[in-house]
Design a protein around this motif. Structure first.
Motif, PDB file in Angstrom:
ATOM      1  N   LYS A  43      39.224  41.280  38.352  1.00  0.00           N
ATOM      2  CA  LYS A  43      38.643  40.305  39.414  1.00  0.00           C
ATOM      3  C   LYS A  43      37.879  39.043  38.870  1.00  0.00           C
ATOM      4  O   LYS A  43      38.516  38.081  39.144  1.00  0.00           O
ATOM      5  CB  LYS A  43      37.587  41.148  40.283  1.00  0.00           C
ATOM      6  CG  LYS A  43      37.149  40.267  41.213  1.00  0.00           C
ATOM      7  CD  LYS A  43      36.066  41.351  42.076  1.00  0.00           C
ATOM      8  CE  LYS A  43      35.234  40.523  43.215  1.00  0.00           C
ATOM      9  NZ  LYS A  43      34.111  41.441  43.720  1.00  0.00           N
ATOM     10  N   SER A  44      37.268  39.322  37.577  1.00  0.00           N
ATOM     11  CA  SER A  44      36.698  38.247  37.113  1.00  0.00           C
ATOM     12  C   SER A  44      37.763  37.417  36.362  1.00  0.00           C
ATOM     13  O   SER A  44      37.687  36.175  36.196  1.00  0.00           O
ATOM     14  CB  SER A  44      35.763  38.705  36.286  1.00  0.00           C
ATOM     15  OG  SER A  44      35.904  39.411  35.214  1.00  0.00           O
TER      16      SER A  44
ATOM     17  N   ALA B 220      31.349  37.326  39.956  1.00  0.00           N
ATOM     18  CA  ALA B 220      32.434  38.100  40.371  1.00  0.00           C
ATOM     19  C   ALA B 220      31.697  39.568  40.441  1.00  0.00           C
ATOM     20  O   ALA B 220      31.997  40.381  41.267  1.00  0.00           O
ATOM     21  CB  ALA B 220      33.662  37.891  39.504  1.00  0.00           C
ATOM     22  N   GLU B 221      30.824  39.791  39.558  1.00  0.00           N
ATOM     23  CA  GLU B 221      30.597  41.159  39.297  1.00  0.00           C
ATOM     24  C   GLU B 221      28.982  41.667  39.325  1.00  0.00           C
ATOM     25  O   GLU B 221      28.650  42.706  39.188  1.00  0.00           O
ATOM     26  CB  GLU B 221      31.309  41.641  38.410  1.00  0.00           C
ATOM     27  CG  GLU B 221      32.934  41.559  38.342  1.00  0.00           C
ATOM     28  CD  GLU B 221      33.743  42.376  37.515  1.00  0.00           C
ATOM     29  OE1 GLU B 221      33.401  43.472  37.124  1.00  0.00           O
ATOM     30  OE2 GLU B 221      34.737  41.791  37.019  1.00  0.00           O
TER      31      GLU B 221
END
Lengths: 279, 301
Positions: free
Chosen positions: A2-3, A41-42
């Motif tokens: 995702k990142s 993202a996280e």
């Protein structure tokens, strides 16, 4: 992943922005893309639909010249519409060439170095004294560590046991005119940061898994500010920009943009990911 | 003025939990009443003014109204860019407090002479200058600032300044405060601690028909209302314990620049640059710099 997708997207958007605006500092922005992507993202607890949410984590970019990295991250995360990035660097635009608090999601304007960390420390102190659980993350450049105000702030953060503060130092070893070593030697930087009271961790600033792992275990030491010394490459992600001081200044030609975007597209293809909307 | 400052700050903080005090390792025998009563809202930032101002801005961005206290040029020139970028640009409620206005610390040397601070601080577009003339005005300015949180600069003397007022005056930005009325033809307009000096000058024959006014709150945003106030008098003499360049008189001239007939009614009494680098008592240095009733050695005559 995702990142990494976000970082790739951010690189594309940033390259398009600086090319369109004929702006500088793309090398500095590419250097921090992975850190910023992992954070947004996280790690960071933020709400794109409510940028002023009171319990959000606070993110501050002290190296304000690398603003396109953050503008791209914010737009990609939905803080404002992606097409607004086209106004970057235009007359009267809020998307200024150094990061601007007039942009949704941006906490603090910088541009003169050595301002972000003291401001972040003030926020962290306020959070401690008010019993708040949110954290403060601030990204500094390595050249910026020449500024005395940063060392004043580190003394202060350690003295006040601000373990709700994460300081990320973009250690790409290049500054405005030449290398850090030839400008004003910082080594042994990690030892100096420890001596000033930081809990210091060194990582590859482009290794998403390592960044994620470290940022998920904050604070690294109770009562100490966490200092992530991120070893990075200026211009990271575009072969002809990597480790070249000229990309602190030069803006890409259309041909160079095409080449850079092709390299980033190839990276995405190598993952087998569908990212058709990115470019 | 120092005592009025801390007494008022403690009183205001008792009613308003947003108020915080930050000091740059200065304020011995002044700041203790606040630090003892509100330890959670007190910070000694150490001898590190750049960080101090940045931290104050950060705290202010999270709900505090921060008073940053230090001596003379330390909380202004030493961290001017933090005031410009972090505080003023972001419109954060930080009040920079400088004790030792003008030549109050005359014997301590040039490092401690605050005679260029108006020039610096009035360059910030939305920063309010508060230069009270006596302890009552200190309290009035502070109450105004707490009621109207904004970037501000509070310039106070040290200790022992006489009370010119007998009660709390009503202050408003850009508005002259009448102190002595004697006919309404000519006005002596002071800012800061020169109010006491102006009061002394009224006894001189040269000022026999002058009223005394004080302007404690001013700044870039409050020029527009000066012309109408000057227009009520045949002559206005401004008085300041600050160099002529960039100071209160300069500000007034800028305010009147488009109205030459009013400009001609204004004279300024400011400090001559000769005071720079000279030590002495405050009163002796003020005289040496030209702040005396007959204007000898002064400028702007």
């Amino acid at each position: 992943m995702k990142s990494r997708l976000l970082a790739n997207t951010m690189r594309v958007l940033a390259l398009q922005m600086v090319t369109r605006a004929k702006a500088s500092h793309i090398g500095s922005a590419l250097s921090i893309m992975d850190m910023v992507a992992v954070l947004y993202a996280e790690i960071l607890s933020v709400d794109p639909g409510n940028p002023h949410w009171s319990d959000r984590d606070r993110f501050i970019l002290s190296k304000g010249h690398a603003c396109v990295a953050v503008y791209a991250a914010l737009a990609a995360q939905g803080f404002f519409p992606l097409p607004e990035l086209e106004y970057y660097g235009q007359d009267f635009s809020d998307l200024m060439n150094h990061i601007s608090h007039k942009v949704p999601g941006v906490e603090f304007s910088t541009g003169s170095l050595g301002h972000g960390l003291p401001f972040a420390v003030g926020k962290a102190l306020a959070a401690k004294r008010q019993g708040k659980r949110w954290r403060v993350c601030v990204v500094l450049s390595d050249g910026e560590m020449d500024e005395g105000s940063n060392w004043e702030a580190l003394l202060f953060a350690a003295h006040h046991r601000l373990d709700n503060l994460l300081v990320l130092i973009d250690y790409n070893k290049l500054q405005s005119l030449t290398t850090v070593a030839q400008t004003l030697a910082l080594e042994p930087l990690a030892d100096k940061l420890r001596a000033f009271g930081g809990a210091v961790v060194e990582v590859d600033g482009h290794d998403h898994a390592a960044l994620r792992a470290q940022c998920k275990t904050l604070p690294w030491q109770t009562g100490k500010p966490s200092v992530l010394l991120a070893h990075t490459v200026k211009g990271k992600g575009v072969s002809f920009m990597e480790n070249q001081v000229i990309w602190h200044y030069r803006n890409p030609s259309e041909e160079q943009l095409t080449q850079a975007l092709a390299e980033l597209a190839a990276e995405r293809e190598s993952w087998g990911a569908a990212c058709g909307a990115l470019s | 003025m120092r005592r009025a400052f801390i007494e008022e700050l403690v009183a205001l903080a008792a009613e308003n939990e947003r108020i915080a005090l930050m000091v740059g390792d200065l304020g011995y025998s002044v700041i203790e009443p606040f630090a003892d009563r509100f330890p959670d809202r007190f910070v000694n930032a150490g001898v590190a003014e750049q960080n101090m101002m940045g931290v104050a801005a950060g705290m202010a961005s999270e709900g505090y109204q921060v008073f940053v206290y230090s001596i003379a040029n330390f909380p202004t020139f030493r961290c001017a860019e933090q005031i410009r970028n972090d505080v003023a640009y972001h419109q954060l409620p930080v009040t920079v407090v400088a004790v030792g206005a003008g030549l109050a610390y005359g014997n301590l040397g040039y490092s401690h002479h605050a005679v260029q601070d108006y020039g610096l601080m009035r360059l910030m577009p939305d920063l309010l200058l508060a230069a009270p003339g006596d302890p009552w005005q200190v309290r009035a300015c502070m109450r105004y600032l707490v009621a109207h949180p904004q970037p501000a600069y509070l310039r106070i003397g040290k200790a022992g300044e006489p009370c010119v007022h007998r009660e709390l005056p009503q202050v408003a930005p850009g508005r002259w405060l009448q102190v002595v009325a004697r006919g309404g033809k000519r006005a002596l307009l002071t800012t800061g601690a020169t109010l006491a000096l102006g009061q002394q000058w009224l006894a001189e024959p040269a000022f026999a028909d002058y009223d005394l006014y004080s302007l404690p709150l001013w700044g870039m945003a409050h020029k527009a209302c000066q012309a109408e106030q000057v227009a009520a008098f045949a002559q206005v003499i401004t008085v300041e314990d600050h160099l002529a360049d960039g100071g209160f008189a300069s500000w007034m001239r800028e305010a009147l620049a488009e109205q030459p007939e009013l400009l001609l009614r204004h004279r300024g009494r400011s400090l001559h640059g000769r005071v720079c680098g000279v030590v002495g008592s405050q009163s002796r240095l003020n005289e040496y710099g030209g702040l005396q009733a007959d204007g000898r050695e002064g400028i702007g005559e």
